[in-house]
Design an enzyme around this catalytic site. Structure first.
Site, PDB file in Angstrom:
ATOM      1  N   ASP A  15      38.175  38.820  36.623  1.00  0.00           N
ATOM      2  CA  ASP A  15      38.867  38.656  37.913  1.00  0.00           C
ATOM      3  C   ASP A  15      38.097  38.008  38.981  1.00  0.00           C
ATOM      4  O   ASP A  15      36.884  37.712  39.017  1.00  0.00           O
ATOM      5  CB  ASP A  15      38.827  40.573  38.475  1.00  0.00           C
ATOM      6  CG  ASP A  15      39.604  40.603  39.685  1.00  0.00           C
ATOM      7  OD1 ASP A  15      40.649  39.968  39.824  1.00  0.00           O
ATOM      8  OD2 ASP A  15      39.401  42.015  40.150  1.00  0.00           O
ATOM      9  N   ARG A  19      40.225  34.616  44.628  1.00  0.00           N
ATOM     10  CA  ARG A  19      38.849  34.484  45.724  1.00  0.00           C
ATOM     11  C   ARG A  19      38.335  33.241  45.591  1.00  0.00           C
ATOM     12  O   ARG A  19      37.876  32.865  46.475  1.00  0.00           O
ATOM     13  CB  ARG A  19      38.316  35.732  45.644  1.00  0.00           C
ATOM     14  CG  ARG A  19      38.862  37.073  46.296  1.00  0.00           C
ATOM     15  CD  ARG A  19      38.018  38.502  45.900  1.00  0.00           C
ATOM     16  NE  ARG A  19      38.625  38.611  44.748  1.00  0.00           N
ATOM     17  CZ  ARG A  19      38.414  39.749  44.092  1.00  0.00           C
ATOM     18  NH1 ARG A  19      37.065  40.521  44.692  1.00  0.00           N
ATOM     19  NH2 ARG A  19      38.876  40.269  42.887  1.00  0.00           N
ATOM     20  N   HIS A  32      42.776  29.838  38.606  1.00  0.00           N
ATOM     21  CA  HIS A  32      43.328  30.162  37.338  1.00  0.00           C
ATOM     22  C   HIS A  32      42.742  28.978  36.092  1.00  0.00           C
ATOM     23  O   HIS A  32      42.536  29.435  35.220  1.00  0.00           O
ATOM     24  CB  HIS A  32      44.864  30.428  37.306  1.00  0.00           C
ATOM     25  CG  HIS A  32      45.174  31.691  38.159  1.00  0.00           C
ATOM     26  ND1 HIS A  32      44.286  32.757  38.060  1.00  0.00           N
ATOM     27  CD2 HIS A  32      46.053  31.947  39.024  1.00  0.00           C
ATOM     28  CE1 HIS A  32      45.032  33.715  39.019  1.00  0.00           C
ATOM     29  NE2 HIS A  32      46.126  33.049  39.363  1.00  0.00           N
ATOM     30  N   LEU A 126      34.628  35.171  15.257  1.00  0.00           N
ATOM     31  CA  LEU A 126      35.085  36.063  16.323  1.00  0.00           C
ATOM     32  C   LEU A 126      36.448  36.107  16.389  1.00  0.00           C
ATOM     33  O   LEU A 126      37.427  35.313  16.221  1.00  0.00           O
ATOM     34  CB  LEU A 126      34.470  35.581  17.625  1.00  0.00           C
ATOM     35  CG  LEU A 126      34.907  36.097  18.926  1.00  0.00           C
ATOM     36  CD1 LEU A 126      34.121  37.375  19.238  1.00  0.00           C
ATOM     37  CD2 LEU A 126      34.442  35.090  20.016  1.00  0.00           C
ATOM     38  N   GLU A 198      30.623  51.260  27.488  1.00  0.00           N
ATOM     39  CA  GLU A 198      29.843  51.224  28.791  1.00  0.00           C
ATOM     40  C   GLU A 198      30.316  50.246  29.725  1.00  0.00           C
ATOM     41  O   GLU A 198      30.903  49.088  29.197  1.00  0.00           O
ATOM     42  CB  GLU A 198      28.319  50.755  28.398  1.00  0.00           C
ATOM     43  CG  GLU A 198      27.546  51.699  27.304  1.00  0.00           C
ATOM     44  CD  GLU A 198      27.230  52.912  28.195  1.00  0.00           C
ATOM     45  OE1 GLU A 198      26.839  52.653  29.499  1.00  0.00           O
ATOM     46  OE2 GLU A 198      27.374  54.158  27.671  1.00  0.00           O
TER      47      GLU A 198
HETATM   48  C1  IPE Z   1      43.262  42.709  36.676  1.00  0.00           C
HETATM   49  O1  IPE Z   1      42.869  42.189  37.618  1.00  0.00           O
HETATM   50  C2  IPE Z   1      43.975  42.058  35.553  1.00  0.00           C
HETATM   51  C3  IPE Z   1      43.229  40.788  35.236  1.00  0.00           C
HETATM   52  C4  IPE Z   1      42.243  40.457  35.209  1.00  0.00           C
HETATM   53  C5  IPE Z   1      44.281  40.385  34.173  1.00  0.00           C
HETATM   54  P1  IPE Z   1      43.853  42.387  39.049  1.00  0.00           P
HETATM   55  O2  IPE Z   1      43.493  41.493  40.060  1.00  0.00           O
HETATM   56  O3  IPE Z   1      45.192  42.497  38.584  1.00  0.00           O
HETATM   57  O4  IPE Z   1      43.426  44.004  39.581  1.00  0.00           O
HETATM   58  P2  IPE Z   1      43.612  44.580  40.767  1.00  0.00           P
HETATM   59  O5  IPE Z   1      44.937  44.415  41.399  1.00  0.00           O
HETATM   60  O6  IPE Z   1      42.416  44.198  41.784  1.00  0.00           O
HETATM   61  O7  IPE Z   1      43.560  46.207  40.351  1.00  0.00           O
HETATM   62  C1  IPE Z   2      42.107  37.415  38.018  1.00  0.00           C
HETATM   63  O1  IPE Z   2      41.806  36.764  38.953  1.00  0.00           O
HETATM   64  C2  IPE Z   2      43.250  36.741  37.058  1.00  0.00           C
HETATM   65  C3  IPE Z   2      44.652  37.635  36.948  1.00  0.00           C
HETATM   66  C4  IPE Z   2      44.603  38.713  37.194  1.00  0.00           C
HETATM   67  C5  IPE Z   2      45.566  36.805  36.271  1.00  0.00           C
HETATM   68  P1  IPE Z   2      42.742  37.167  40.323  1.00  0.00           P
HETATM   69  O2  IPE Z   2      44.211  36.086  40.344  1.00  0.00           O
HETATM   70  O3  IPE Z   2      43.215  38.714  40.443  1.00  0.00           O
HETATM   71  O4  IPE Z   2      41.807  36.671  41.417  1.00  0.00           O
HETATM   72  P2  IPE Z   2      41.508  37.754  42.975  1.00  0.00           P
HETATM   73  O5  IPE Z   2      41.409  39.087  42.486  1.00  0.00           O
HETATM   74  O6  IPE Z   2      42.871  37.604  43.562  1.00  0.00           O
HETATM   75  O7  IPE Z   2      40.312  36.871  43.365  1.00  0.00           O
HETATM   76 MG    MG Z   3      42.273  40.400  40.916  1.00  0.00          MG
END
Ligand code: IPE
Ligand code: IPE
Ligand code: MG
Length: 233
Positions: A15, A19, A32, A126, A198
């Protein structure tokens, strides 16, 4: 690290891509792109460390709520990645697998996933499980449907039978779930499988994550006392 303390299966909620891009005044899509190159590095590190399974949360069943532009960018990236990294998977004996709902994925993406899974099926290193169009609740619903199609009686439903109808029944439950970008929630990831995992939350955004961060997460994991509901003698 002592071999006994190395988790067999790690799940990673990658995640913070958006940001990361925002901080740099860039488009979310750039985040991404950077996140994908990070995923490759972490997969290589996990493979070198002798970890058996890594599940990467790539796209959730809830991520369709994002703009069409962002969704199609991610899908395009996945397709391109799977095609172009076959040599990397072969060199490192990495097997690619999938978790999630194939039926509601665009057919070209589903086809690409099937192809790469088939092409790497015999690789003994893996296993990287791509959780793509994955939601823990969706996986459970599909498991229950599979059970009902076999005309099971209520008494036949056990924890084992549910486990056997999930997407990857032969994969052991994750020992460790890592989430980057500081959020303390599961966001629908491996709900059933992570019953005794964990959790390790890192404040760093996914595109900033390094092999050293993985090593640090594994050290923290090595110091956990996993009791599974029992009492340490
Ligand atoms: C979780 O992240 C999904 C992935 C990393 C693919 P999100 O960014 O979608 O989760 P929320 O919306 O913060 O819960
Ligand atoms: C995780 O990064 C990737 C996916 C959910 C596809 P985000 O796109 O959720 O990035 P943030 O949370 O907006 O920073
Ligand atoms: Mg996110």
């Amino acid at each position: 690290m002592h071999a006994a303390n190395i988790p067999a299966h790690i799940g990673i909620i990658m995640d913070g891509n958006g940001r990361w891009a925002k901080k740099r005044n860039q488009l979310r899509t750039q985040g991404h792109l950077e996140g994908l190159s990070r995923a490759k590095k972490i997969v290589k590190a996990a493979s070198d460390m002798g970890i058996r399974y890594v599940t990467l949360y790539v796209f959730s069943t809830e991520n369709w709520k994002r703009t069409a532009e962002e969704v199609s960018f991610i899908m395009g990236l996945v397709k391109q990645y799977l095609r172009s990294e076959l040599a990397f998977f072969r060199e490192n004996s990495i097997r690619i697998r999938h978790a999630g709902d194939m039926e509601t994925l665009p057919p070209d993406i589903a086809g690409e996933i099937r192809d790469v899974c088939a092409a790497t099926a015999g690789f003994p290193g893996l296993s990287v499980i791509l959780a793509l169009n994955y939601g823990g609740r969706n996986e459970l619903v599909r498991a229950v449907k599979r059970i009902l199609r076999e005309q099971a009686e209520a008494e036949q439903i056990t924890e084992d039978s549910i486990g056997l109808h999930l997407d990857n029944p032969d994969v052991p439950d994750p020992d460790l779930i890592i989430r980057t970008a500081g959020e303390f929630r599961t966001s629908n990831f491996l709900l059933w499988e992570a019953a005794y995992a964990e959790y390790y939350i890192s404040d760093k955004l996914w595109p900033d994550w390094t092999e050293e961060d993985l090593a640090e997460a594994l050290r923290a994991y090595g110091n956990r006392d996993r009791r599974f509901g029992g009492v340490r003698q």
